[in-house]
Scaffold this motif. Structure first.
Motif, PDB file in Angstrom:
ATOM      1  N   TYR A  78       0.839  -1.203   0.000  1.00  0.00           N
ATOM      2  CA  TYR A  78       0.000   0.000   0.000  1.00  0.00           C
ATOM      3  C   TYR A  78       0.876   1.256   0.000  1.00  0.00           C
ATOM      4  CZ  TYR A  78      -3.038   3.741   1.652  1.00  0.00           C
ATOM      5  OH  TYR A  78      -3.707   4.943   1.791  1.00  0.00           O
ATOM      6  N   GLY A  79       1.857   1.290   0.894  1.00  0.00           N
ATOM      7  CA  GLY A  79       2.747   2.446   0.961  1.00  0.00           C
ATOM      8  C   GLY A  79       3.522   2.643  -0.323  1.00  0.00           C
ATOM      9  N   ARG A  80       3.929   1.566  -0.946  1.00  0.00           N
ATOM     10  CA  ARG A  80       4.685   1.677  -2.196  1.00  0.00           C
ATOM     11  C   ARG A  80       3.797   2.160  -3.345  1.00  0.00           C
ATOM     12  NH1 ARG A  80       9.193  -3.225  -2.071  1.00  0.00           N
ATOM     13  NH2 ARG A  80      10.169  -2.483  -0.136  1.00  0.00           N
ATOM     14  N   THR A  81       2.504   1.883  -3.256  1.00  0.00           N
ATOM     15  CA  THR A  81       1.562   2.398  -4.260  1.00  0.00           C
ATOM     16  C   THR A  81       1.371   3.898  -4.079  1.00  0.00           C
ATOM     17  OG1 THR A  81       0.400   0.279  -4.190  1.00  0.00           O
ATOM     18  CG2 THR A  81      -0.711   2.089  -5.301  1.00  0.00           C
ATOM     19  N   VAL A  82       1.161   4.313  -2.839  1.00  0.00           N
ATOM     20  CA  VAL A  82       0.985   5.739  -2.546  1.00  0.00           C
ATOM     21  C   VAL A  82       2.222   6.531  -2.949  1.00  0.00           C
ATOM     22  CG1 VAL A  82       0.655   7.439  -0.701  1.00  0.00           C
ATOM     23  CG2 VAL A  82      -0.650   5.297  -0.672  1.00  0.00           C
ATOM     24  N   ASN A  83       3.398   5.946  -2.732  1.00  0.00           N
ATOM     25  CA  ASN A  83       4.654   6.643  -3.020  1.00  0.00           C
ATOM     26  C   ASN A  83       5.120   6.496  -4.465  1.00  0.00           C
ATOM     27  OD1 ASN A  83       4.860   7.489  -0.333  1.00  0.00           O
ATOM     28  ND2 ASN A  83       5.899   5.609   0.283  1.00  0.00           N
ATOM     29  N   GLY A  84       4.404   5.726  -5.273  1.00  0.00           N
ATOM     30  CA  GLY A  84       4.736   5.623  -6.688  1.00  0.00           C
ATOM     31  C   GLY A  84       5.802   4.610  -7.035  1.00  0.00           C
ATOM     32  N   VAL A  85       6.182   3.745  -6.084  1.00  0.00           N
ATOM     33  CA  VAL A  85       7.125   2.676  -6.411  1.00  0.00           C
ATOM     34  C   VAL A  85       6.467   1.701  -7.390  1.00  0.00           C
ATOM     35  CG1 VAL A  85       8.505   0.769  -5.481  1.00  0.00           C
ATOM     36  CG2 VAL A  85       8.258   2.911  -4.175  1.00  0.00           C
ATOM     37  N   VAL A  86       5.177   1.450  -7.189  1.00  0.00           N
ATOM     38  CA  VAL A  86       4.366   0.705  -8.153  1.00  0.00           C
ATOM     39  C   VAL A  86       3.176   1.572  -8.535  1.00  0.00           C
ATOM     40  CG1 VAL A  86       5.034  -1.558  -7.262  1.00  0.00           C
ATOM     41  CG2 VAL A  86       2.980  -0.452  -6.366  1.00  0.00           C
ATOM     42  N   GLU A  87       2.674   1.371  -9.739  1.00  0.00           N
ATOM     43  CA  GLU A  87       1.521   2.164 -10.176  1.00  0.00           C
ATOM     44  C   GLU A  87       0.194   1.535  -9.759  1.00  0.00           C
ATOM     45  OE1 GLU A  87       4.920   3.528 -11.915  1.00  0.00           O
ATOM     46  OE2 GLU A  87       4.146   1.558 -12.534  1.00  0.00           O
ATOM     47  N   ILE A  88       0.134   0.200  -9.719  1.00  0.00           N
ATOM     48  CA  ILE A  88      -1.084  -0.527  -9.359  1.00  0.00           C
ATOM     49  C   ILE A  88      -0.690  -1.633  -8.391  1.00  0.00           C
ATOM     50  CG2 ILE A  88      -3.111  -1.773 -10.235  1.00  0.00           C
ATOM     51  CD1 ILE A  88      -2.499  -0.650 -12.997  1.00  0.00           C
ATOM     52  N   SER A  89      -1.589  -1.982  -7.480  1.00  0.00           N
ATOM     53  CA  SER A  89      -1.264  -3.045  -6.536  1.00  0.00           C
ATOM     54  C   SER A  89      -2.496  -3.823  -6.110  1.00  0.00           C
ATOM     55  CB  SER A  89      -0.582  -2.466  -5.290  1.00  0.00           C
ATOM     56  OG  SER A  89      -1.475  -1.584  -4.613  1.00  0.00           O
ATOM     57  N   PHE A  90      -2.233  -5.037  -5.652  1.00  0.00           N
ATOM     58  CA  PHE A  90      -3.236  -5.877  -5.000  1.00  0.00           C
ATOM     59  C   PHE A  90      -2.759  -6.142  -3.583  1.00  0.00           C
ATOM     60  CE2 PHE A  90      -3.527 -10.570  -4.000  1.00  0.00           C
ATOM     61  CZ  PHE A  90      -4.720 -10.485  -3.285  1.00  0.00           C
ATOM     62  N   GLY A  91      -3.622  -5.911  -2.610  1.00  0.00           N
ATOM     63  CA  GLY A  91      -3.274  -6.174  -1.221  1.00  0.00           C
ATOM     64  C   GLY A  91      -4.524  -6.343  -0.386  1.00  0.00           C
ATOM     65  N   THR A  92      -4.335  -6.469   0.914  1.00  0.00           N
ATOM     66  CA  THR A  92      -5.461  -6.670   1.826  1.00  0.00           C
ATOM     67  C   THR A  92      -5.609  -5.466   2.746  1.00  0.00           C
ATOM     68  OG1 THR A  92      -4.007  -7.894   3.327  1.00  0.00           O
ATOM     69  CG2 THR A  92      -5.300  -9.172   1.757  1.00  0.00           C
ATOM     70  N   LEU A  93      -6.853  -5.097   3.045  1.00  0.00           N
ATOM     71  CA  LEU A  93      -7.121  -3.909   3.843  1.00  0.00           C
ATOM     72  C   LEU A  93      -6.661  -4.065   5.281  1.00  0.00           C
ATOM     73  CD1 LEU A  93     -10.740  -3.123   2.564  1.00  0.00           C
ATOM     74  CD2 LEU A  93      -8.634  -1.949   1.911  1.00  0.00           C
TER      75      LEU A  93
END
Length: 308
Positions: A78-93
């Motif tokens: 999640y943090g890497r998505t917010v910071n732009g390390v990845v553009e899209i992600s799948f994770g758990t809430l």
């Protein structure tokens, strides 16, 4: 001999061709996926979604999958998505501590057992503004749930007394609270740590969805599987907001067209199909048991877990 005018015209044509070629290069979006490609989340969700979006983007998008925590795990994707390390992600809430308190409602025990209905409810809570504020840092592609977090152990469980003192993987606060109320001892860890912990005898069981039994190969280290509605873990596909904003309009429309409730419904159907498949496989494995609580004991567990 070429005249200066002809040379100049040729240069302009070459420049135009180079510019056209540059424009034709699609934008590659990195999709950080926290499970293997065999996961139903990929088979029913990210794989067809990626193909549909790419086809509708008119050549402006390419979605590149990175499986098995290559670009991040459930604790940091999640943090890497917010910071732009990845553009899209799948994770758990539930593994994103303190960010989605309202959206983790699906993980409450004994509320529902149907991942299709729970997935729709979770997405519509967001769509209708009840939980929208929790997602301000990302673009929501979809929200959905896994199947109920059933109990997978090294010993047969029939009553709450069978859990007394048993060490179980505490994969979220809600699950850990439920385990304590039933007399078990939760041990905080990430899902990927469950297999080696069971293998080494550090824990004797875990609460996970049916698909996770195959994804994390829990069938190799547990033999007994109890169908009990411990709650349905919420999950997501998120996109970095800046990455989305920089895309051309045709690419944004392609993403929007195939995201949201249609994708949630697809994943809900996939979850039900996967449950049936996994349960049938486990029942066919020598030495494995798939059981349910007796009606009176199930009602007793419901009362015990009411404080959660």
């Amino acid at each position: 001999m070429r005249t200066p005018a002809r040379v100049g015209a040729a240069a302009l044509v070459a420049a135009a061709l180079c510019a056209a070629t540059a424009r034709a290069e699609p934008t590659t979006l990195k999709f950080g996926f926290t499970s293997p490609p065999t996961s139903f989340v990929h088979v029913f969700g990210s794989e067809p979604w990626s193909k549909e979006v790419e086809a509708a983007s008119n050549g402006t998008l390419k979605i590149q999958m990175f499986f098995n925590n290559v670009l991040g795990n459930v604790g940091n994707i999640y943090g890497r998505t917010v910071n732009g390390v990845v553009e899209i992600s799948f994770g758990t809430l539930g593994t994103v501590r303190g960010v989605f308190p309202k959206s983790t409602v699906s993980s409450l025990p004994f509320e529902t057992e149907n991942p299709y209905e729970a997935s729709l409810a979770l997405y519509r809570l967001y769509e209708h503004g009840v939980t929208t504020d929790e997602f301000h840092a990302v673009k929501v592609i979809t929200l959905f749930t896994f199947s109920s977090s059933s109990l997978h152990t090294t010993k047969l469980i029939k009553t709450a007394e069978d859990l007394k003192g048993l060490k179980l993987a505490g994969l979220s606060k809600t699950v850990a609270d439920a385990q304590v109320l039933l007399g078990a001892v939760p041990v905080t860890m990430a899902p990927a740590e469950t297999y080696p912990s069971l293998q080494r005898g550090l824990i004797q069981g875990t609460n996970m969805s049916w698909p996770a039994v195959l994804s994390f190969k829990l069938f190799e280290v547990t033999k007994h599987h109890l169908e009990v509605p411990f709650g349905l873990a919420g999950a997501y596909f998120f996109m970095n907001k800046d990455a989305y904003a920089k895309l051309p309009e045709v690419a944004q429309k392609a993403i929007d067209k195939y995201s949201g409730e249609p994708l949630t419904r697809r994943l809900g159907v996939g979850g039900i199909d996967e449950n049936k498949k996994v349960i049938a496989e486990l029942e066919a494995m020598p030495g494995h048991t798939v059981t349910e609580l007796a009606p009176a004991e199930k009602e007793r567990w419901r009362r015990l877990l009411a404080p959660v």
